[in-house]
Motif scaffolding. Structure first.
Motif, mmCIF file in Angstrom:
data_model
loop_
_atom_site.group_PDB
_atom_site.id
_atom_site.type_symbol
_atom_site.label_atom_id
_atom_site.label_comp_id
_atom_site.label_asym_id
_atom_site.label_seq_id
_atom_site.Cartn_x
_atom_site.Cartn_y
_atom_site.Cartn_z
ATOM 1 N N GLY A 92 37.465 -2.436 -11.675
ATOM 2 C CA GLY A 92 36.740 -2.773 -12.894
ATOM 3 C C GLY A 92 36.015 -1.605 -13.528
ATOM 4 N N ARG A 93 36.310 -0.364 -13.095
ATOM 5 C CA ARG A 93 35.648 0.798 -13.674
ATOM 6 C C ARG A 93 36.463 1.328 -14.852
ATOM 7 N NH1 ARG A 93 38.598 5.155 -12.154
ATOM 8 N NH2 ARG A 93 39.892 4.947 -10.288
ATOM 9 N N MET A 94 35.940 2.328 -15.533
ATOM 10 C CA MET A 94 36.654 2.970 -16.616
ATOM 11 C C MET A 94 37.494 4.136 -16.070
ATOM 12 S SD MET A 94 36.067 1.210 -19.316
ATOM 13 C CE MET A 94 35.965 -0.280 -18.307
ATOM 14 N N PRO A 95 38.553 4.554 -16.762
ATOM 15 C CA PRO A 95 39.466 5.563 -16.227
ATOM 16 C C PRO A 95 38.870 6.959 -16.232
ATOM 17 C CG PRO A 95 40.084 4.991 -18.462
ATOM 18 C CD PRO A 95 38.999 4.039 -18.072
ATOM 19 N N THR A 96 39.457 7.817 -15.433
ATOM 20 C CA THR A 96 39.015 9.209 -15.350
ATOM 21 C C THR A 96 40.226 10.138 -15.441
ATOM 22 O OG1 THR A 96 39.248 9.374 -12.948
ATOM 23 C CG2 THR A 96 37.147 8.519 -13.794
ATOM 24 N N ALA A 97 39.930 11.423 -15.705
ATOM 25 C CA ALA A 97 40.992 12.435 -15.720
ATOM 26 C C ALA A 97 41.698 12.494 -14.371
ATOM 27 C CB ALA A 97 40.398 13.796 -16.075
ATOM 28 N N ALA A 98 40.942 12.315 -13.303
ATOM 29 C CA ALA A 98 41.543 12.364 -11.966
ATOM 30 C C ALA A 98 42.560 11.251 -11.767
ATOM 31 C CB ALA A 98 40.449 12.271 -10.906
ATOM 32 N N ASP A 99 42.376 10.119 -12.437
ATOM 33 C CA ASP A 99 43.365 9.042 -12.363
ATOM 34 C C ASP A 99 44.679 9.445 -13.026
ATOM 35 O OD1 ASP A 99 41.640 7.149 -11.121
ATOM 36 O OD2 ASP A 99 40.766 6.635 -13.073
ATOM 37 N N LEU A 100 44.592 10.241 -14.067
ATOM 38 C CA LEU A 100 45.755 10.587 -14.883
ATOM 39 C C LEU A 100 46.475 11.835 -14.375
ATOM 40 C CD1 LEU A 100 47.043 9.360 -17.414
ATOM 41 C CD2 LEU A 100 45.455 10.728 -18.798
ATOM 42 N N ASP A 101 45.714 12.734 -13.778
ATOM 43 C CA ASP A 101 46.276 14.040 -13.398
ATOM 44 C C ASP A 101 47.525 13.972 -12.518
ATOM 45 O OD1 ASP A 101 44.418 15.412 -14.883
ATOM 46 O OD2 ASP A 101 43.084 15.847 -13.197
#
Length: 548
Positions: free
Chosen positions: A122-131
């Motif tokens: 339920g959190r918001m996305p981060t660059a680390a999720d996308l990298d």
């Protein structure tokens, strides 16, 4: 003797949305206007050798759909990775990998329509999720509601976003509370990134999505969809003066087959000089096919990332209840100034405190300027306190709503919207029937490309409050009848945009904008609405779409 009609539709179930004559069997259009509505064979007297005569075979004929909030300029971008339906991070990664195989030379990875529920916990996305899925290429990803943007580490570097960056022309940089570093998540993208300055900044940074040719491609494709779905008038709710050239190009190239009303974006701090430019643009573009005029403002953002303004804290939070973009007193003065100058305001408001702030501002404007037929709109009306329901009719405020948004498969139990407000506030969710019963004007719309453009999807949701697969209805006490929903998509939306004297009902003298559906919708079970289609779309007597 008058010359013959150019179009006659007969043997139809004509749902006129005209209380003086609710039903008929045939309609004739001459010189772009409805000249006859009746029963039996009376239409034959208006037919000539060149008249197109359509035997409806009992199908439903209604006024052309007026989609009162449709982002045709944003559209759906075929050059982007499409993330709709990707339910988790690995699913997003697979979509990106497939796109990269087809576009190995791309400088940027661009994607759209990620759903907040795809991010774990339920959190918001981060660059680390996308990298892990993007390598060293910068990635620019828009949420399904286009209110937030998600960047990877390479994009943060390319755009020069560091721990010292807070506000950008195209969004607000979210920071890790422990390190102070940017997370890769930008809020306020709809408010900033879709503005004139935001688009210019994105273009200057080399983000291909913001290039005018890409914008025009989205616009042209969306306009084609509008005609296909029976939408004869589109209200594009947020444009800068720069964007008007896109519509002029569409007119010149014959792509603007539906009518279009363009609202201009009024960000906080808009000057008197800019207002004068807005007024000049409205005078310059005031035709039957293309009109400029209303102003779009924001009072709050959206519920899912907790940026809408609520009266009480978000579920699970002790104090956070979101913020308004203006202090209430400042917003009241801004709206009063616009009202005094004769502008109509479309105000985005989703949270109950945001909506109340807008209603209070309209009340203030009426008090200082005197009442007038302004038809200011509250757009979305997602979480409405019951005490404010009667104020819409009392203040002459239009409720511009998107029925599909209240579907349980988008906002209901287990989804971010419902969890964010908490079950104790679910009764406030999209109260369409309560507003209608209280005398408010409902203007229905798709909010494409946040949701499907097809008005049949909106009609289905309005009458069922079920997901597209059926199942349990969410807040079924707020469903409306099919007739009420059709009025919201026709005469209600026409009234909302000062067009009811020429559009919104099948009435002699009005413009010949019609849609013939594939079935008599009133004879169908609600689920079957999703299998129907627009067989014929008519704008000013001209057939602009014919199903194959």
């Amino acid at each position: 003797m008058n010359h013959p009609a150019e179009l006659i539709v007969h043997n139809a179930h004509v749902h006129t949305v005209d209380d003086r004559r609710p039903r008929a069997e045939a309609v004739a259009v001459r010189d772009g206007r409805i000249v006859w509505v009746g029963d039996g064979d009376g239409w034959r007297d208006l037919a000539g050798p060149a008249t197109e005569v359509v035997d409806a075979r009992g199908r439903l004929l209604v006024p052309g759909i007026v989609d009162s909030h449709n982002h045709v300029r944003l559209g759906s971008d075929s050059a982007c990775v499409q993330l709709a339906g990707a339910g988790d991070l690995p699913g997003i990664g697979r979509r990106i990998a497939d796109w990269l195989r087809r576009n190995p030379g791309a400088d940027w990875i661009e994607a759209e329509a990620f759903d907040y529920t795809a991010i774990p916990g339920g959190r918001m996305p981060t660059a680390a999720d996308l990298d892990p899925y993007t390598g060293g290429r910068p990635a620019f990803v828009l949420s399904y509601d286009v209110h937030t943007a998600w960047l990877n580490t390479a994009a943060l570097r390319r755009l020069g976003i560091t721990a010292d960056t807070r506000e950008l022309a195209f969004g607000t940089v979210q920071k890790d509370p422990a390190t102070g570093e940017p997370t890769g998540f930008l809020t306020d993208f709809a408010v900033r990134g879709l503005s004139r300055d935001g688009h210019r900044a994105l273009r200057a940074a080399g983000v291909p999505w913001a290039h005018p040719d890409r914008q025009y491609g989205r616009l042209a494709a969306s306009l084609d969809l509008a005609a296909r779905y029976g939408i004869t008038t589109v209200v594009e709710p947020q444009n800068s003066l720069d964007d008007l050239a896109l519509y002029e190009r569409a007119i010149a190239e014959g792509r603007l087959r539906s009518r279009l009303v363009a609202a201009l974006f009024h960000p906080r701090g808009t000057t008197d000089a800019e207002l004068a430019e807005f007024a000049a643009a409205a005078r310059r573009h005031d035709g039957e096919r293309f009109r400029v005029g209303p102003l779009k403002l924001y009072i709050d953002d959206v519920v899912e990332p907790h940026t809408a303004a609520l009266l009480e804290p978000y579920a699970g939070h002790h104090s956070h209840r979101g913020e308004t973009f203006y202090p209430a007193e400042e917003f009241a003065e801004v709206l009063a100034r616009l009202d005094a100058a004769g502008f109509q305001a479309f105000v985005h408001a989703t949270g109950d405190r945001g909506i109340r702030t807008v209603l209070d501002a309209v009340e203030h404007a009426r008090r200082v300027n005197g009442p007038r037929d302004a038809r200011h709109q509250v757009v979305h009306v997602e979480c409405l306190d019951p005490a404010d329901v009667p104020r819409f009719a009392e203040l002459g405020v239009v409720a511009c709503m998107q029925p599909r948004h209240c579907s349980p498969d988008i906002a209901g139990p287990g989804k971010d919207w419902a969890e964010a407000v908490g079950e104790h506030r679910w009764s406030k969710a999209w109260p369409m029937r309560s507003l209608r019963d209280a005398g408010a004007v409902l203007a229905f719309s798709s909010d494409w490309n946040v949701a499907e453009m097809d008005p049949l999807v909106g009609l289905y949701t309005a009458v069922t409050r079920q997901g597209l697969a059926g199942g349990e209805a969410w807040m079924p006490d707020e469903t409306v009848t099919l007739a009420a929903a059709l009025r919201g998509y026709t005469l209600g939306s026409a009234h909302a945009n000062f067009l009811e004297d020429r559009l919104g009902s099948i009435t002699p003298g009005k413009l010949g904008d019609l849609v013939l559906f594939s079935d008599d919708l009133f004879a169908l079970e609600p689920k079957a609405l999703l299998d129907a289609r627009a067989d014929l779309t008519v704008v000013g007597g001209e057939v602009v779409h014919r199903a194959g």
